[in-house]
Design an enzyme around this catalytic site. Structure first.
Site, PDB file in Angstrom:
ATOM      1  N   SER A 433       0.804  -1.221   0.000  1.00 32.44           N
ATOM      2  CA  SER A 433       0.000   0.000   0.000  1.00 32.44           C
ATOM      3  C   SER A 433       0.836   1.271   0.000  1.00 32.44           C
ATOM      4  CB  SER A 433      -0.958   0.009   1.196  1.00 32.44           C
ATOM      5  OG  SER A 433      -0.234  -0.031   2.400  1.00 32.44           O
ATOM      6  N   ASP A 547       5.319  -8.074   6.064  1.00 30.93           N
ATOM      7  CA  ASP A 547       6.016  -9.265   6.555  1.00 30.93           C
ATOM      8  C   ASP A 547       6.510  -9.044   7.981  1.00 30.93           C
ATOM      9  OD1 ASP A 547       6.745 -11.061   3.841  1.00 30.93           O
ATOM     10  OD2 ASP A 547       6.442  -8.937   3.486  1.00 30.93           O
ATOM     11  N   HIS A 688       0.332   5.231   6.983  1.00 31.17           N
ATOM     12  CA  HIS A 688       0.727   5.373   5.583  1.00 31.17           C
ATOM     13  C   HIS A 688       1.341   6.754   5.331  1.00 31.17           C
ATOM     14  CE1 HIS A 688      -2.141   1.995   5.407  1.00 31.17           C
ATOM     15  NE2 HIS A 688      -1.380   1.587   4.408  1.00 31.17           N
TER      16      HIS A 688
END
Length: 1492
Positions: A433, A547, A688
């Site tokens: 993203s 991850d 973000h």
């Protein structure tokens, strides 16, 4: 609805504003959203959700909790609060200072309906389960029990009676009738002063439809209607009930979650009525959960309730942790809900951010002295979102670029190493993203807009607007080439038209890259605007945040190896299929700094969202094992990416390369001038990137692309806006490995070039930066003869170019001259001793290069003496303190002359001369590492010399090297030369492997074998390439010396036993870096290497290095102050893994001898120096310890009551047996002696599970162990009980190819082993195995075992995640296992003992949950002056009374079992593979049966 409560229009505007979806991998999922851990819950919570009720059940007129309905559920949650600390106060007059002790009465109303069990009820028949009264009592009883500790006179709770049910769609409407019934009951209750007593009313409700699971809903859907009706109920309670604290509890997800899982499509009539789009994403779940809670909080804080003194309503959210695909429905437990509700009441509004999960057992939170009251909106200082300070809207950052040369190449380049920015015609990107652009253009506080993917603003691929208004990599490149194609515009998913070649997928992990690569290749190949074969392409890959956020849930799946391997798969696709491509591989960011943003109180962030998206990063405790693992994984992700690219795997084609761009490697959270995190760099979720960060990341990436490899900035300061760089006019190309290197230079990419913290005293702990002096001894090769000679200039070969010599030259720098000193200078600029320029050994510029042309082994002594004297005399050298690297290469001249005097140049004489020289160094030189380099095989010189008669001076062969160059092929003389060469090489090895030079801690001689086998480059005509040699075709040229330097450096960092002994002169040899795990120059000791002539390891003992080993000053009375030396008695329960079956090889047909004296937890054979067991460790603290086993006989088994084949059902009997033995023993005092008991059981229970899967194994297993613990609790004073979690058995199955005969016999006793690993039975076994681990994990927290001061039960979880032990071939190391492949060898028992001991010295909640089976004698942890005790729950740092000042959101970590454990689990497949290599395939005629 009167003026008390009204629904704001922004909330009415649609279900999307209030709905919240759960789980799944949708196209809008965040890149950093992590697969939240599976919500596995205790059975029962569904009972909370019975049908709508119209009557209230009132308990009989008792005013205590005697005979409460579910008293056992309360035991699951130890009451750890101390009400006395809060002091005695008068009852509160205000609801905003209401304390738990003020509450006199508890009641509940609401929708208690559950959907039917999908496994037993036909959903289409719309049947209902009606158990609301029992369920409500379960919750209210636990809640009342909590409050009774503060106010013993609290009345018994009140619940709906369950006599009638409203239709499912009218459950919210039915709340009004329940509220009316409640008011009547309260008024009629004779024990309650209706007007003066404080009441806690819990209003349970759920959204009748599942619209909240949708990503959007209709404007006038049922959600708005439900809120309107609820507002009416609350208003009624406000009007009728004085002195009330009302919990508004949303059970929507409790209703829905057991019947819906992520990754499935939502369907059904109810959903169709909502207008659901069909799929949800985890990010949308998290965001809508937050927004839904925020909407309720806004509604309530702005209502009239917030202004009342005798009445308050607080929204209490219960949001599930989302299960992963493939997990079963979460079970539920009323006590878990009650605890979650209580803990929510203890947290201020705005901080109720923990997700509801019974998988992670939480402790009960307590009121603090600073905030002893229940939290309302007023006393939480909660502000409505509309009242919070708003960030100013961002202005998108543009820039300008004016470069002198912005033109493309004169012709389309054919080499990626000659690629100019203007040559790029196509741009693409992959990732998560952060590349998809989630939230990049969102306005401040518009958290819902995080779901929007602003691909046109993405740093690496966005093409919205132009560079003057928005800085992105495509907008920069469009200034060089306006016809650039591939960039994304606007908003949308990767499938939208505007995405084009931005194929990043929100929520992606490294494992998803290969599929993205395939789509990207297909798009480029099929798009008519792109000339796939001719256009140059720039592709940026950025992955890894998700991850890392997920690693703690599955450390195997998200291991550094798998991360790197998944990147490799994607890059391999590009390398195989994409012509003319430059790939940016951007390193994963340093994610741990996100914690700073999460923990800051100076920035308003939706922490619930942050916590849910990245729990592995944000919820780990400071200095915890999980946090340290995160940092380690992060670093290894970065290192793995480096190593993959440096391997040269992608530099095999002239038109393709991959370059690591490290702009995010060391990134700090941007700060304001006041030093607080700057929210303007983040999207509204504080997770973000905002447009500002996207812009600055684009500039940083562009800068990296123009920086030479080795000089790329890895620490970018995002706070400073920098100008866009221009390409270097001298080298205007995008920098690659090849075009970053000048002449004979080399790139060194090591990030860590620091020396040891203090000067090491051991050569085995020597880092490159610790080296201060470099020296060399040898012949003309080391002296540098002919290195710089021009082709054809034969006389110049006599010039000694010492400054270019591979082992001691210091001319230039590593950028243009590759030598060992120039490499070492990159680590230590103060290095000295190297030679510069030309000249002989006596010239000043030769310095410590004392090599002499033509020198033979007999001359080496003189060189050594000269070198030692120079080092002693030179003021630049501190002879005693400075660390020295001395490189010795000798032997070629001896072989050139061997035929003139075979005795003089015999192998024995060569050996003696070399030994004498090294003896002097060993005797006289302190702090030295000596590189002894194998000489070049004379056959190589002969091959070059005779293979190029037109280029080499063949007429002078007899003068240059007669004994090598003149013999005929296949002659006796040549055979003799080969034999002598081998004898010389053998004598070198014999000398080094003798251990003669390993007697001092500060000195070592290491054989570097890279010269042993030379691979010569061959030209097209088949002749050897003479460019690697000087004009005499004998001495190496600078090209050759550069390769020698690289090969020597590689050897120095390679462990012994794994050193490269071949040198391919044409190979692209990259310079490796020391790693955090292996930072030292390698010696035999730090390589764990045993020379062949040395005996193998004789035992599996350990070294005792502890200094705190004394007992307490007086015998402790508390188990929480128990030191190791206080232990007087050891004991153990279990099966054959505790009796130590097969610990040693059997000399008879009976493989199943119990070597109890070697047992990990109870064996006492020998001493710690030879046998590592728990008793032998404890003997170091208390030599008089009793109870341990010895030998193999029953009479010496001590208090080892384990029995082969035992199951959990046998534990109570073993416990009684042990107690009886202790009571009747004449050696111990059972009343006063402190006892350490270890219980380990479960393997046989799992083995028998497959015979009768219907048996309630988990419940019985836990029950039996608890019965054993109860026996100890009742009958065993002064006891510390270790309960070791069971290993995983699920993957113990028949391997493919080869067989272990005894293991096949074991299948007869362990029926589960007969099934294939992917069979439903084995999959179910995995769940059962986890349940067993999870079931006993709670014993550390059981309140009943905390009542006695001299008794504790501690679960030791080291078996949860154990790595498979591998040998040097990468296969399973079977030395850890017994002959039957099931049990442990003595080595395995030693490792188990170490792991158990280390667990005992780790705090509860911070215990290591894995064991890496690697041999070391120094792995035992030690007690410290600060922490001298064995850890219990009470004395662990996270214990609430010791952590009163901790954050209210601090979780109590309980280890969670992972699917992939070791030992008798996943390893067995590998064990069989290894055994095929070591054992014959034939099975014994009658193999004995095997069980645990």
């Amino acid at each position: 609805m009167t003026g008390v409560l009204s629904v704001p229009e922004e909330i009415k505007a649609g279900g999307g504003a209030l709905s919240h979806s759960s789980g799944g991998h949708g196209h809008q999922a965040s890149d950093m959203e992590l697969g939240l851990r599976p919500g596995v819950f205790l059975v029962g919570l569904l009972l909370l959700l019975g049908p709508g009720i119209t009557q209230i059940h009132i308990s009989s007129g008792q005013n205590t909790l005697e005979g409460q309905l579910w008293p056992e559920t309360v035991e699951n949650f130890p009451f750890l609060c101390n009400p006395k600390k809060l002091g005695l106060t008068m009852p509160s007059e205000s609801v905003h200072s209401l304390m738990p002790a003020d509450i006199k009465f508890i009641a509940a109303i609401g929708n208690m309906e559950t959907l039917p069990d999908s496994g037993t009820v036909n959903l289409e028949e719309n049947k209902r389960i009606e158990k609301p009264q029992q369920a409500c009592k379960g919750v209210m009883t636990v809640l009342a029990d909590f409050i009774s500790h503060f106010n013993p006179s609290v009345l018994r709770p009140m619940c709906p009676t369950g006599k009638s049910a409203a239709p499912y769609n009218d459950v919210v409407t039915d709340l009004r009738s329940q509220a009316e019934e409640l008011v009547r009951s309260l008024k009629e209750n004779p024990q309650l002063d209706f007007h003066r007593d404080w009441k806690l009313v819990n209003v349970f409700f759920s959204n009748a439809s599942l619209c909240y699971l949708c990503s959007s809903a209709h404007e006038n859907g049922p959600l708005r209607s439900d809120m309107d009706k609820l507002a009416g109920v609350l208003h009624y309670l406000h009007q009728e009930v004085p002195r009330a604290f009302v919990n508004l509890v949303d059970l929507s997800e409790v209703v829905a979650m057991p019947h819906w899982h992520p990754g499935t499509r939502l369907s059904g009539p109810a959903l169709e009525s909502c207008g659901c789009s069909g799929e949800t994403s985890k990010l949308s779940t998290v965001v809508r959960q937050w927004f839904y809670q925020e909407a309720w909080d806004q509604l309530l804080v702005s209502s009239g309730f917030n202004k009342q003194e005798s009445f308050a309503v607080v929204f209490q959210p219960l949001f599930y942790k989302v299960s992963l695909p493939g997990e079963g429905p979460p079970s539920q437990d009323p006590s878990t809900l009650a605890l979650s509700l209580w803990n929510n009441m203890m947290k201020p509004v705005g901080h109720k951010d923990e997700l509801f999960s019974a998988k992670e057992r939480k402790l009960m939170k307590c009121p603090s002295q600073e905030s002893p009251y229940l939290f309302t909106y007023r006393n939480s200082n909660y502000q409505s979102r509309s009242l919070k300070p708003q960030r100013q809207p961002e202005v998108r950052e543009g820039t300008e670029i004016r470069c002198p040369d912005m033109s493309p190449s004169d012709s389309i380049p054919t080499s990626v190493h000659r690629l100019k920015p203007a040559d790029i015609k196509v741009i693409g990107a992959m990732g998560d993203s952060l590349t998809a652009g989630n939230g990049a253009g969102s306005k401040p506080w518009n958290v819902l807009d995080i779901l929007t993917q602003y691909r046109g603003l993405s740093w690496s691929i966005g093409g919205d607007q132009n560079i003057s208004t928005m800085t992105t990599l495509p907008n920069i490149l469009r200034e060089f080439n306006p016809s650039l194609k591939g960039f994304s515009t606007g908003i949308g998913t990767e499938k939208s038209a505007g995405a084009f070649l931005n194929q990043a997928v929100a929520g992606a992990r490294a494992e998803n890259l290969a599929s993205q690569a395939e789509r990207l290749v297909d798009l480029m190949r099929t798009d008519a605007r792109i000339n796939f074969q001719e256009d140059w392409k720039l592709i940026t890959v950025f992955i890894g945040g998700n991850d890392l956020c997920d690693f703690c849930d599955n450390p195997v799946r998200f291991s550094p190896y798998n991360f790197t391997d998944n990147i490799r798969k994607a890059l391999d696709i590009f390398h195989a299929e994409v012509p003319r491509a430059f790939v940016n591989m951007v390193k994963v960011l340093q994610i741990v700094n996100l914690r700073e943003l999460y923990q800051s109180n100076n920035i308003s962030c939706p922490r619930q969202i942050l916590r849910a998206l990245c729990p592995c990063v944000l919820t780990a405790a400071e200095n915890s094992t999980n946090l340290n693992s995160l940092i380690d994984f992060n670093k290894k992700y970065q290192e793995g990416t480096d190593q993959l690219i440096k391997s040269g795997r992608y530099d095999t084609r002239e038109d393709f390369t991959v370059v690591v761009q490290p702009l995010f490697e060391k990134v700090d959270i941007p700060k304001t001038p006041e030093g607080i995190p700057d929210s303007s760099f983040f999207a509204p979720d504080c997770f973000h990137f905002s447009t500002k960060t996207h812009s600055r990341a684009a500039v940083a990436l562009w800068k990296n692309m123009l920086e030479p490899i080795g000089q790329k900035a890895a620490h970018h300061n995002f706070e400073i806006k920098i100008d866009v760089f221009c390409p270097n006019q001298v080298s205007p190309f995008l920098r690659t490995y090849n075009n970053s290197i000048e002449d004979h230079g080399t790139w060194l990419a090591c990030a860590d070039r620091t020396p040891s913290a203090s000067t090491p005293t051991s050569v085995h702990a020597l880092r490159p930066a610790d080296i201060h002096v470099v020296a060399a001894l040898g012949d003309s090769l080391t002296a540098g003869n002919g290195i710089g000679s021009k082709p054809g200039d034969l006389p110049d070969v006599t010039t000694q170019y010492r400054g270019l010599s591979y082992s001691s030259g210091g001319d230039g720098s590593l950028a243009n001259v590759t030598t060992l000193p120039n490499i070492l200078l990159e680590f230590n600029r103060n290095l000295t001793g190297y030679a510069v320029g030309t000249g002989d050994a006596n010239d000043a510029n030769a310095f410590l290069n004392q090599a002499v042309p033509g020198a033979k082994a007999e001359d080496l002594m003189k060189q050594v003496q000269s070198l030692v004297q120079k080092m002693k005399d030179d003021r630049r050298i501190n002879f005693q303190e400075d660390w020295k690297v001395i490189t010795v290469l000798i032997g070629a001249s001896d072989l050139c002359h061997h035929c003139t005097d075979s005795n003089l140049y015999s192998a024995d004489n060569f050996f003696n001369h070399l030994r004498n020289a090294l003896d002097v160094l060993h005797r006289e030189v302190p702090r030295a590492l000596v590189n002894l380099v194998d000489f070049m095989n004379p056959r190589v010189v002969r091959q070059v010399f005779l293979g190029n008669p037109d280029k080499c001076p063949v007429q002078q062969a007899s003068v240059l090297c007669n004994c090598v160059l003149t013999p005929r092929e296949n002659s006796y003389e040549l055979a003799k030369l080969d034999a002598l060469t081998q004898a010389y090489q053998s004598s070198i090895r014999k000398l080094v492997e003798s251990g003669r030079y390993d007697t001092r801690e500060d000195f070592s001689v290491v054989l570097q074998p890279f010269f042993l086998n030379i691979q010569l480059p061959v030209l097209e005509d088949g002749r050897p390439d003479t460019s690697f040699f000087a004009p005499d075709c004998i001495h190496p040229s600078q090209k050759f010396h550069s390769q020698l330097s690289r090969a020597l450096w590689v050897n120095m960092l390679e462990p012994l036993g794994k050193k490269t002994n071949t040198l391919d002169l044409a190979a692209d040899i990259r310079l490796p870096c020391p790693t955090q795990e292996e930072p030292f120059l390698r010696t035999p000791r730090n390589s764990n290497y045993t020379y062949p002539t040395k005996p193998a390891i004789e035992n599996w003992g350990s070294d005792f290095l502890c200094t705190e080993w004394n007992p307490s000053n007086s015998i402790p009375t508390s188990v929480h102050e128990l030191r190791p030396a206080d232990i007087k008695v050891v004991a153990a329960l279990g099966d054959s893994l505790t009796t130590a079956v097969g610990a040693r090889p059997s000399n008879s047909s009976d493989l199943y001898i119990s070597w109890r004296g070697l047992s990990w937890s109870i064996g006492g054979d020998g001493a710690l120096e030879t046998h590592t067991t728990l008793p032998n460790i404890l003997k170091k603290f208390n030599p008089s310890i009793l109870g341990f086993s010895t030998g193999t006989l029953e009479k010496t088994q001590g208090f080892n009551v384990a029995v082969e084949g035992a199951r959990a059902q046998d534990m109570p009997a073993q416990a009684r047996d042990l107690v009886e033995r202790m009571k009747t023993s004449t050696e111990i005092n059972p009343e006063t002696d402190w006892k350490l008991v270890t219980l380990f059981i479960g393997s046989n229970d799992l083995c028998q599970y497959c015979e009768n899967p219907a048996d309630p194994l988990t419940e019985e297993y836990v029950q039996h162990i608890q019965q054993a613990l109860d026996i100890f609790y009742e009958k065993l004073p002064r006891a510390f009980i270790n309960v070791v979690e069971v290993m995983e058995l699920a993957s113990l199955h028949q391997g493919q190819g080869g067989q272990c005969a005894v293991l096949l016999a074991a299948q007869r006793n362990c029926s589960c082993l007969r099934h294939f690993p992917d069979s439903p039975v084995m999959q179910e076994l995995k769940k059962v195995n986890w349940n067993l681990q999870s079931g006993i994990s709670r014993f550390s927290y059981q309140q009943k075992y905390m009542q006695r001061e001299d008794f504790a039960v501690v679960v030791q979880p080291f078996f949860q995640n154990t790595l498979i032990p591998l040998n040097e071939l990468g296969t399973t190391d079977i030395t850890f296992f017994s002959e039957d492949c099931l049990h442990f060898s003595e080595r395995g028992h030693a490792e188990m003992a170490i792991a158990l001991w280390n667990n005992m010295l780790e705090p509860v909640g911070q215990k290591t949950t894995f064991n890496n089976f690697t041999h070391s004698r120094a792995k035992l942890k030690c007690p410290s002056p600060e922490s001298p005790y064995l850890y219990t729950l009470r004395n662990s740092p996270s214990f609430p009374d010791q952590a009163a000042e901790a954050s209210s959101g601090f979780p109590w970590p309980v280890p969670v079992a992972a699917v992939g454990g070791l030992i008798v689990g996943v390893l067995v497949v590998s064990v069989w593979t290894a055994i095929r290599r070591y054992q014959e395939k034939a099975a014994p005629a009658s193999p004995p049966d095997s069980s645990f």
